[in-house]
Design an enzyme around this catalytic site. Structure first.
Site, mmCIF file in Angstrom:
data_model
loop_
_atom_site.group_PDB
_atom_site.id
_atom_site.type_symbol
_atom_site.label_atom_id
_atom_site.label_comp_id
_atom_site.label_asym_id
_atom_site.label_seq_id
_atom_site.Cartn_x
_atom_site.Cartn_y
_atom_site.Cartn_z
ATOM 1 N N ASP A 1 53.306 30.943 26.707
ATOM 2 C CA ASP A 1 52.633 29.636 26.744
ATOM 3 C C ASP A 1 52.056 29.406 28.138
ATOM 4 O OD1 ASP A 1 53.743 26.160 26.481
ATOM 5 O OD2 ASP A 1 51.843 27.105 25.872
ATOM 6 N N ASN B 1 51.766 22.911 19.244
ATOM 7 C CA ASN B 1 52.759 23.079 20.310
ATOM 8 C C ASN B 1 53.718 21.892 20.407
ATOM 9 O OD1 ASN B 1 51.293 25.377 20.927
ATOM 10 N ND2 ASN B 1 51.282 24.970 23.127
ATOM 11 N N ASP C 1 57.286 20.818 22.584
ATOM 12 C CA ASP C 1 58.330 21.088 23.581
ATOM 13 C C ASP C 1 59.120 19.818 23.878
ATOM 14 O OD1 ASP C 1 58.357 22.153 27.082
ATOM 15 O OD2 ASP C 1 59.879 22.225 25.520
#
Ligand SMILES: O=C(COP(=O)(O)O)N(O)CCCOP(=O)(O)O
Ligand SMILES: [Zn+2]
Length: 305
Positions: free
Chosen positions: A80, A251, A253
């Site tokens: 990433d 994505n 996180d």
């Protein structure tokens, strides 16, 4: 099974569903991602940033690779925000099956040049590549139109960029931003822009900054002593609409960071005598698994493996 990013994302774009690409920084996060994907028969990508590689190195990469190889669903290990050609090659040597070269902060021509170098090397080794055009930045009401456009991906430029680099998938700036503060209430997502790019490009598109920052997790974080401001994330409906129009990699996180921290804080607060790491990290893994389960449901990848 451990596969490349293309093996997962090309079918996702064609099938109009999103694949969660979750950041990991330890064993429990990795287990929550992969075991939940297996339980729900969903393809998934596990990603490590350069910060995660600095923190966990080959040890952490090997945990991901081992779980991925033994998994009963397709799993890719993705770099990433790789910041250079060297970083991308180092990741490939570590066993990554997908790499991002993020040269979006460079001028257009330099971004093309740097991305093309990585694509040529990665493709020679059978590894797929993500690149980025446009810059993530939260979109707030006070940003005037032209400034807003300076951040967001230009559809025509995206066509040129993909033609000249050969990147396999493209991260586009559409109004999302990293972290827990993506804009008041329901952050702005430029769906018209996504739909323009969808019509011009057939490769999988990538949305960074896609954590939902669920209010329930934020409240639990506060209730067990965490300090967080006015935190808002991307609405499930916005993600669902985006996956119908070309966004194939999503994505996440921040949601897992919050979930893990809530799990740990709640145990330490409610069981002050506890100091068995399995009884501290185990519940944290459960909280994360629930977040992964919700996300896979929102993205429509459940049952696709
Ligand atoms: O898009 C995202 C995460 O988006 P989110 O904050 O909405 O989860 N990412 O690429 C995660 C970036 C994490 O980098 P680092 O490990 O250096 O902090
Ligand atoms: Zn990102």
């Amino acid at each position: 099974m451990l596969v490349t990013g293309n093996d997962i994302l090309v079918p996702a774009r064609a099938g109009k569903y999103g694949v969660g690409s979750f950041n990991t920084n330890n064993m429990e996060i990795t287990q929550a991602i992969i075991h939940t994907a297996e339980r729900l028969r969903s393809p998934v990508m596990v990603q490590m940033s350069e910060g995660a590689i600095k923190y966990g190195g080959q040890d952490l990469a090997n945990i991901v690779i081992d779980l991925a190889e033994r998994a009963t669903v397709p799993v890719a290990l993705h770099l990433d925000h790789g910041s250079s050609y060297e970083s991308a090659l180092k990741a490939i040597k570590m066993g990554f099956t997908s790499v991002m070269i993020d040269a979006s902060h460079h001028q257009f021509a330099e971004n093309i040049q740097e991305t093309r170098r990585v694509v040529e090397a990665a493709h020679a080794m059978g590894i797929s590549v993500e690149a980025e055009l446009g810059r993530l930045g939260g979109i707030e009401e006070h940003i005037v139109v032209d400034e807003k456009d300076a951040f967001l991906t230009d559809p025509e430029e995206a066509v040129q960029f993909v033609e000249q680099t050969g990147t396999d998938y493209l991260a586009i700036a559409i109004g999302t931003s990293h972290g827990a503060y993506k804009g008041k209430g329901r952050p702005f997502i430029d769906h018209e822009r996504i739909e323009k790019i969808e019509k011009l490009l057939s490769i999988p598109l990538v949305a960074h900054g896609s954590s939902g920052v669920p209010a329930e997790i934020v409240q639990r974080f506060r209730d067990c002593g965490g300090e967080i401001g006015d935190a808002f994330g991307i609405a499930d409906e916005d993600l669902q609409r985006a996956t119908q129009h070309g966004i194939a990699k999503v994505n996440v996180d921040t949601d897992l960071r919050l979930a893990m921290t809530v799990g740990v804080r709640e145990i330490l607060k409610n069981s002050p005598k506890e100091f068995d790491p399995r009884k501290i990290m185990g519940p944290a893994r459960e909280v994360m698994s629930k977040i992964v389960e919700h996300k896979l449901g929102v993205l429509g990848s459940v049952g696709k493996a």
